[in-house]
Design an enzyme around this catalytic site. Structure first.
Site, PDB file in Angstrom:
ATOM      1  CD  GLU A 110      -2.798  -1.311   0.096  1.00 50.23           C
ATOM      2  OE1 GLU A 110      -2.926  -0.314  -0.662  1.00 50.23           O
ATOM      3  OE2 GLU A 110      -3.415  -2.374  -0.092  1.00 50.23           O
ATOM      4  CB  CYS A 133      -1.440   7.239   1.571  1.00 48.19           C
ATOM      5  SG  CYS A 133      -2.869   6.276   2.098  1.00 48.19           S
TER       6      CYS A 133
END
Length: 475
Positions: free
Chosen positions: A221, A255
């Protein structure tokens, strides 16, 4: 004699913890529904019983993190994910019947989800709780045990989480690792049954390389530059409000925060005015406002200031949206700042920003924005503000991103029935909800042969009957 800290910070204890947890996983290959539910319940209790302590630890690591943001962005989605998994787990664990070809009937087939065993989770500093609990929820749901490597930039959170893990879980169920990048490297080199890493693309490459030595499957990720597109006829004030809300959460250290905005040429001033109004209303007296979080450390604050200096030197217009509360070497708070008309030569357009800076770009035709986005690495998230259903479908079909939110930001990550994950430079693999359960499970295919079957007709010696049957199969 001093008591040994539950937080593991050396290679010897890491090896011991790994051997203990991996060995326990090998002696319990198929944990029952009851055991999995118990682990999820203990994880839920850990969060519920220690909310304020966790908020204080995270704030200490950041130099200041809004307690409200920690509760909203870390504790709430963590609890929601656990409760969703507990509710759905019985269904997820059931073997799934699969169709059998005519040639193999009356046999039957199924897929049985089975625990992988020992899982490694590498957690970043920006959401040190949520990005530990989310993968751990999936790992426990699938029947695994886990080791979690916390970021060296959040030592208070790591220390507290290790203490809580030791209080709520047996040492053969869960271990929490601290330490620096060298211990993180050793962690990645362990022969886990699955390794999930959340962090930067550059470090993700090192993690994948280390895992490859053991043929350890990985979920990465990562991040990247997530664009927001404002359609020509979408209300600018509304779009600016939702974009700035997503950008200012955790001071942009998310993010999937909007990393740059494409808007129609000529509407720059409208966006600037609306963004300034949002910041003024949300964070009055920015320097002292408890709802606005700090940048995690001075190194990252200096990095962000260097982006602004570089962009200004190369011709971009820098527009702070509030009074700047500190200079280089000062407080870790940076005002939300717009960078108008950047270009790809600027550092701010080359790296993931991870801070409260927002580049503003313009387009003559919305197709030009898509051309730019598709010419760069595939983003972790994409945000579109539009009410035209045909255009929405066209943009969804002609862009590739890890996830999308229409007419808002961030919210796709909060949907437990949607997978979360990147593509290409923004990651590989998925988790959250059922996809997380599948990521940390081996889907074992099983075929049950019927007592009465025709397989004997295909055994040697091969003769005329076999040839006739083969012709039927190959027709």
């Amino acid at each position: 004699m001093s008591k040994t800290s539950p937080l593991i910070t050396d290679g010897l204890r890491l090896s011991e913890a790994f051997a203990r947890i991996r060995g326990a996983s090998r002696s319990d290959l198929s944990p029952s529904l009851s055991i999995r539910q118990q682990r999820l319940s203990k994880l839920e209790a850990l969060l519920e019983d220690n909310q304020l302590a966790l908020c204080r630890a995270i704030s200490e690591d950041f130099g200041h993190r809004s307690t409200h943001e920690t509760r909203l962005l870390e504790i709430f989605p963590s609890l929601e994910g656990i409760r969703h998994a507990r509710k759905q787990l019985k269904c997820w664990m059931k073997p799934q019947r699969r169709p059998v070809s005519l040639w193999f009937q009356p046999g039957r087939a199924e897929v049985r989800p089975q625990a992988l065993g020992c899982v490694g989770i590498v957690t970043p500093w920006n959401y040190p709780l949520f990005l530990a609990i989310g993968p751990l929820t999936a790992a426990f749901s699938a029947g695994n045990r886990a080791l979690i490597k916390m970021s060296e930039f959040t030592p208070s959170t790591a220390t507290l989480f290790a203490e809580l893990a030791a209080r709520y879980f047996a040492p053969e169920e869960l271990a929490v690792i601290g330490g620096d990048h060298e211990l993180a490297q050793r962690f990645s080199e362990l022969p886990f049954d699955h390794l999930l890493f959340t962090g930067s693309t550059s470090v993700g490459r090192h993690v994948m390389r280390a895992a490859a030595e053991n043929l350890t499957p990985v979920t990465l990720e990562l991040g990247g530059k997530s664009p927001a597109i404002i359609a020509p006829d979408y209300p600018m004030a509304k779009a600016a409000a939702r974009i700035m809300a997503g950008k200012c959460l955790n001071a942009g250290q998310t993010c999937i925060a909007p990393d740059y905005v494409f808007l129609p040429a000529g509407q720059e001033n409208d966006f600037i005015a609306a963004a300034r109004a949002v910041v003024a209303a949300s964070y009055p007296d920015l320097a002292q406002n408890p709802d606005y979080s700090a940048v995690v450390n001075t190194r990252h604050a200096s990095r962000l200031r260097s982006y602004l200096a570089d962009a200004a030197a190369k011709g971009a217009q820098i527009i702070p949206l509030a009074e700047v509360p500190g200079k280089d070497g000062g407080p870790q708070r940076l005002a939300p700042t717009l960078v108008v008309q950047p270009d790809d030569s600027m550092l701010i357009m080359q790296d993931e920003i991870f801070g409260p800076l927002l580049p503003i770009m313009t387009y003559q035709r919305i197709e030009d924005a898509l051309i730019y986005i598709n010419a760069h690495e595939r983003p972790l998230a994409l945000y579109l503000f539009d009410h035209d259903k045909i255009r929405i479908e066209q943009i969804l079909d002609n862009t590739v991103a890890g996830g999308v939110t229409i007419n808002d930001t961030i919210l796709h990550i909060a949907q437990d029935n949607l997978p979360f994950g990147g593509i290409g430079a923004s990651g590989m693999g998925h988790y959250h909800g059922h996809e997380g359960f599948l990521t940390f499970s081996k889907l074992k295919p099983v075929f049950y042969q019927s007592r009465i079957n025709g397989m004997g007709l295909f055994n040697p010696p091969y003769g005329a009957l076999f040839e006739r049957l083969l012709k039927v199969l190959l027709r």
